[in-house]
Write a protein that holds these residues in place. Structure first.
Motif, PDB file in Angstrom:
ATOM      1  N   GLU A   1       1.195 -85.122 -52.381  1.00  0.00           N
ATOM      2  CA  GLU A   1       1.534 -84.858 -53.773  1.00  0.00           C
ATOM      3  C   GLU A   1       2.467 -85.928 -54.340  1.00  0.00           C
ATOM      4  O   GLU A   1       3.390 -86.375 -53.673  1.00  0.00           O
ATOM      5  CB  GLU A   1       2.251 -83.499 -53.828  1.00  0.00           C
TER       6      GLU A   1
ATOM      7  N   PHE B   1       4.771 -87.137 -57.923  1.00  0.00           N
ATOM      8  CA  PHE B   1       5.327 -86.669 -59.188  1.00  0.00           C
ATOM      9  C   PHE B   1       5.743 -87.848 -60.038  1.00  0.00           C
ATOM     10  O   PHE B   1       6.027 -88.925 -59.521  1.00  0.00           O
ATOM     11  CB  PHE B   1       6.551 -85.779 -58.930  1.00  0.00           C
TER      12      PHE B   1
ATOM     13  N   GLU C   1       5.641 -93.167 -60.425  1.00  0.00           N
ATOM     14  CA  GLU C   1       5.091 -92.092 -59.591  1.00  0.00           C
ATOM     15  C   GLU C   1       5.755 -92.181 -58.223  1.00  0.00           C
ATOM     16  O   GLU C   1       5.815 -93.264 -57.643  1.00  0.00           O
ATOM     17  CB  GLU C   1       3.588 -92.307 -59.390  1.00  0.00           C
TER      18      GLU C   1
ATOM     19  N   ALA D   1       6.304 -86.584 -53.326  1.00  0.00           N
ATOM     20  CA  ALA D   1       7.231 -85.451 -53.270  1.00  0.00           C
ATOM     21  C   ALA D   1       8.236 -85.716 -52.152  1.00  0.00           C
ATOM     22  O   ALA D   1       7.859 -86.212 -51.086  1.00  0.00           O
ATOM     23  CB  ALA D   1       6.465 -84.172 -53.009  1.00  0.00           C
TER      24      ALA D   1
ATOM     25  N   SER E   1       9.357 -82.051 -58.413  1.00  0.00           N
ATOM     26  CA  SER E   1       8.381 -81.828 -59.496  1.00  0.00           C
ATOM     27  C   SER E   1       8.446 -83.064 -60.395  1.00  0.00           C
ATOM     28  O   SER E   1       9.194 -83.991 -60.087  1.00  0.00           O
ATOM     29  CB  SER E   1       8.755 -80.583 -60.308  1.00  0.00           C
ATOM     30  N   ASN E   2       7.690 -83.075 -61.484  1.00  0.00           N
ATOM     31  CA  ASN E   2       7.897 -84.148 -62.456  1.00  0.00           C
ATOM     32  C   ASN E   2       9.319 -83.979 -62.983  1.00  0.00           C
ATOM     33  O   ASN E   2       9.717 -82.854 -63.315  1.00  0.00           O
ATOM     34  CB  ASN E   2       6.923 -84.013 -63.628  1.00  0.00           C
TER      35      ASN E   2
END
Ligand code: FES
Length: 606
Positions: A4, A6, A18, A21, A88-89
């Motif tokens: 993942e 974020f 970017e 995580a 998270s973002n």
């Protein structure tokens, strides 16, 4: 390993990146090329990498963070960038003091968002060419063609008329006029842009901006030293020079104008523009710089009660003082408040958006003279204090300007002394924020007492004759092949500067009858103000101890204000309103000042 990723947005630099995580904010900053200060290299012990979470989710604070950050900071979302992991973002705010100096300086000079209403506007005119059947003069044919486009009755100065025939023919009878009300200040090639020049003339430094008057966009900016430095370091010695040498004032004026002309042409090279297209200039400076530039006498400025010759706004043709811009360009100088609170302070207030406010606000710009404003219950008080050049690195044994190799951050953890230099180069000296940090850290480590005397035991405390000094960088690690150290005399210079500034703040608060805890916003402008570490400033007692989110470090607000005055005549009205409304407090004439000053000289106990 989670695949993942974020998005992390780093403010106010405005970079996004970017990250997987679980990466830390420090990792993200490094990847994004944002130079977060990490004195301890991410061990979680220096506390230099403080950031604030604005939106999104980070890992829970680690033990290191709860140990290092005050509860109040944690409650406001402050975290250590090297510890907090991205879950998270997220949107993260990086306070200026957590950035290295070059990046902090980039934050300066953001374009002001004011409504465009420049003093000079364009008028594009197609002029019929003369012929045997049309023998009107150049001026007549131009004014008659312009009359079809604008109701104004145009006026022309002699110098504009002298250029008129050549310009009309060179541009094939198609020209762009720059109009200042009904006066033609430039005849330009068709469709060429109108520019303005804004300069913040500091006693030490100049900051110059080339601004497109039709878009408000800053096309180029440059800094330079004030060439008058060769004639005296501070305002008083410049005034003395002007008084004591025949033609002294004229020399100071022409040196400055030469440098301004050079800056204007260098800015134009940067922006691929012509100085002929600069149709308006705004110059802001302290009252002495203002008077020397405009050719007003300065003698009375150096004598009590220090009154300016002129405090009203001024405007006159730029060529009168030798500025080489468009033939008819004007210079505008905003009004001064008092002998020692000049138009640069007015510009700073405009730049910080402070004309009037229902809040209790302190706004100051730290320099050799520090001007302070206090807004409280609809009133506006201001004063000036002689804080000296210590925060600019002057009068400090190893002091220097904020240049590569200058120590800008210092942390003392037990026996461990951590430093960060500008450009990560071998240390050669200390700039203002570095000196401030050392004193704050020595105080915190209880190695100086409230009077500023070095005491206690530490491997870096060394005797030098009868004096004790603190060795910040050992000779073998420094870039100057000797120990970089701090003496009691250095500490005392800082003490005098901070005493003067704090006493100014306290006196204004006393005059307004308000307690420092009631301050809603504390605005710090100027280069030093932008890169100082807030915690250090509070620790040595330079600033009152307020919740951190009430502080705002705004960069060169005087420069922003000058640009606002350039692109908007409304701002010129606001400048006038500020000066009419302000109540100037002369500290020397204030009974309580001496006792407040003596009290402000002492350092708070650690
Ligand atoms: S780098 Fe984060 S605490 Fe030192």
């Amino acid at each position: 390993v989670s695949a993942e990723t974020f998005e992390i947005i780093l403010q106010p630099i405005g970079r996004r990146i970017e990250m997987p995580a679980g990466a830390t904010v420090l990792d993200a900053a490094r990847q994004a090329g944002v130079e977060l200060v990490a004195l301890c290299g991410g061990e979680g012990v220096c506390g230099a990498c403080r950031v604030r979470l604005i939106e999104g989710r980070l890992s829970d604070p680690t033990l290191t963070e709860t140990d290092n950050l005050p509860d109040e900071d944690l409650a406001h979302g402050y975290r250590l960038g090297c510890q907090a992991q991205i879950l998270s973002n997220v949107r993260i705010d990086i306070p200026p003091e957590s950035l290295t100096t070059p990046q902090r300086l980039q934050l300066e000079g953001q374009d002001a968002s004011v409504e465009l209403a420049p003093a000079a506007i364009p008028l594009e005119v197609a002029v019929p060419a003369p012929g045997l059947d049309d023998l009107r003069s150049d001026l007549t044919r131009l004014t008659e063609a312009a009359a079809k486009l604008s109701p104004l009755t145009l006026s022309f100065s002699r110098s504009i008329l002298a250029d008129l025939p050549a310009k009309l023919r060179a541009h094939n009878w198609q020209v762009r006029l720059a109009l200042r009300q009904n006066e033609v200040v430039a005849i330009l090639p068709p469709h060429s842009p109108l520019y303005g020049l804004a300069v913040d003339v500091g006693t030490t430094k100049l900051a110059a901006y080339l601004v497109n008057l039709e878009t408000g966009h800053t096309a180029a900016k440059l800094g330079a030293m004030n060439p008058q430095i060769a004639y005296g370091e501070d305002v008083i010695s410049r005034i003395t020079y002007a008084n004591e040498h025949a033609g002294g004032a004229l020399t100071l004026q022409s040196r400055l104008v030469e440098t301004l002309n050079q800056l204007a042409s260098d800015l134009c090279v940067q922006a691929n523009a012509q100085t002929d297209n600069i149709v308006e200039a705004v110059i802001v400076g302290n009252t002495a710089m203002h008077h020397l530039f405009t050719g007003l006498p300065v003698r009375q400025l150096g004598l009590a009660p220090y009154v300016p010759a002129v405090s009203e706004a001024m405007q006159f043709p730029a060529r009168e003082v030798g500025l080489q811009l468009a033939a008819g360009a004007y210079v505008y100088l905003p009004p001064n408040i008092a002998g020692y609170v000049g138009a640069d302070h007015v510009a700073m207030l405009l730049g910080a958006g402070l004309v009037e406010t229902p809040q209790t606000v302190i706004a100051l710009d730290i320099g050799t003279n520090t001007e302070i404003s206090l807004f409280h219950q609809g009133r506006h008080f201001s004063c000036s204090c002689a804080s000296g050049p210590a925060f600019e690195g002057a009068h400090i044994q190893f002091g220097m300007r904020a240049a590569p190799g200058a120590i800008e951050r210092v942390r003392i953890n037990g026996h461990d002394v951590q430093i960060h230099t500008i450009g990560d180069q071998a240390a050669v000296g200390l700039c203002g924020s570095g000196i401030l940090d050392v004193v704050a850290e020595l105080l915190h480590a209880r190695l100086i007492d409230t009077r500023g005397v070095l005491k206690g035991t530490h491997p870096r405390l060394k005797a030098n004759g009868s004096k004790t000094e603190f060795v910040l960088v050992l000779a073998e690690k420094s870039g100057v092949e000797r120990d970089i150290k701090v003496s009691r005399a250095d500490i005392n210079e800082i003490q005098l500067a901070k005493g003067a500034i704090r006493a100014g703040i306290e006196t204004l608060l006393a005059v307004a009858g308000v307690d420092d805890q009631a301050i809603d916003q504390f605005i710090v402008a100027g280069a030093f103000g932008t890169y100082l570490d807030l915690e250090s400033a509070i620790r040595i007692g330079l600033f009152p101890n307020l919740p951190r989110e009430r502080y705002r470090q705004v960069g060169n607000a005087a420069g922003s204000g000058a640009r606002q005055l350039l692109i908007s005549t409304h701002e010129r009205q606001l400048a006038k309103a500020i000066v009419q409304h302000v109540e100037y407090v002369e500290l020397a004439g204030h009974l309580a000042f001496t006792s407040v000053y003596v009290k402000a000289l002492a350092f708070p106990s650690a």
